[in-house]
Design a protein around this motif. Structure first.
Motif, mmCIF file in Angstrom:
data_model
loop_
_atom_site.group_PDB
_atom_site.id
_atom_site.type_symbol
_atom_site.label_atom_id
_atom_site.label_comp_id
_atom_site.label_asym_id
_atom_site.label_seq_id
_atom_site.Cartn_x
_atom_site.Cartn_y
_atom_site.Cartn_z
ATOM 1 N N ILE A 25 0.779 -1.151 0.051
ATOM 2 C CA ILE A 25 0.172 0.013 -0.026
ATOM 3 C C ILE A 25 0.927 1.195 -0.086
ATOM 4 N N VAL A 26 1.890 1.167 0.776
ATOM 5 C CA VAL A 26 3.024 2.309 0.703
ATOM 6 C C VAL A 26 3.385 2.717 -0.728
ATOM 7 N N GLY A 27 3.909 1.456 -1.248
ATOM 8 C CA GLY A 27 4.260 1.534 -2.692
ATOM 9 C C GLY A 27 3.299 1.995 -3.681
ATOM 10 N N VAL A 80 18.639 -0.006 1.111
ATOM 11 C CA VAL A 80 19.261 1.195 0.531
ATOM 12 C C VAL A 80 20.571 1.320 0.062
ATOM 13 N N PRO A 81 21.400 0.784 1.012
ATOM 14 C CA PRO A 81 22.633 0.510 0.300
ATOM 15 C C PRO A 81 22.886 -0.240 -0.951
ATOM 16 N N LYS A 132 17.905 11.731 -7.670
ATOM 17 C CA LYS A 132 16.741 11.732 -7.423
ATOM 18 C C LYS A 132 15.785 10.475 -7.586
ATOM 19 N N LEU A 133 16.026 9.756 -8.510
ATOM 20 C CA LEU A 133 15.548 8.369 -8.448
ATOM 21 C C LEU A 133 15.946 7.578 -7.278
ATOM 22 N N PHE A 134 17.109 7.628 -7.066
ATOM 23 C CA PHE A 134 17.751 6.823 -5.689
ATOM 24 C C PHE A 134 16.945 7.418 -4.566
ATOM 25 N N ALA A 135 16.671 8.699 -4.426
ATOM 26 C CA ALA A 135 16.187 9.112 -3.208
ATOM 27 C C ALA A 135 14.526 8.705 -3.114
ATOM 28 N N HIS A 176 10.895 4.997 -0.304
ATOM 29 C CA HIS A 176 9.996 3.924 -0.482
ATOM 30 C C HIS A 176 10.291 2.857 0.521
ATOM 31 N N PHE A 177 11.555 2.652 0.451
ATOM 32 C CA PHE A 177 11.869 1.214 1.139
ATOM 33 C C PHE A 177 12.067 1.519 2.698
#
Length: 132
Positions: free
Chosen positions: A18-20, A93-94, A108-111, A116-117
């Protein structure tokens, strides 16, 4: 060894899902799509059932691993949240960061994906706290 609460596992995966759904639609959908380099046609051409089904299965696997961790260690509610968010910050994240560096993906995509994670894992942790 403790018993894994399968209802909590399923609902934790659902919380992450749901968060995704919110994250990649209402919050960051267009920016994410642009940064990922995906056109509207590419988005529409994907097999949505397969993509979302596999996504949920992966989230279920993550939740099952967390549920097993919690059953084995019986952490406090604070510990549940620290482990859940810690897995996101310290492992997930890493891992995507390493991939994005070599794939030359934008910061920006990474952030967006890292956020999200982190938020998704916090949601998972919240479900496990509720059932603890």
């Amino acid at each position: 060894m403790g018993n894994v609460n399968l209802l909590a596992v399923f609902l934790a995966a659902a919380a992450f899902f749901i968060v995704g759904a919110i994250w990649y639609s209402a919050l960051f959908g267009k920016v994410w799509q642009r940064e990922a380099g995906l056109s509207d046609e590419q988005i529409k051409s994907g097999n949505a059932a397969l993509i979302f089904g596999l996504c949920f299965l992966f989230e279920l696997l993550i939740a099952l691993m967390l549920g097993h961790q919690f059953a084995m260690t019986n952490p406090s509610t604070r510990g549940i949240m620290m482990i859940s968010v810690g897995f996101a910050i310290g492992i997930m994240v890493p891992a995507i960061g390493i991939n994005y560096l070599f794939q030359r993906k934008s910061g920006k995509l990474f952030a967006i994906d890292a956020g999200h994670f982190i938020v998704g894992m916090a949601a998972m942790g919240g479900v496990f706290v509720y059932f603890s």
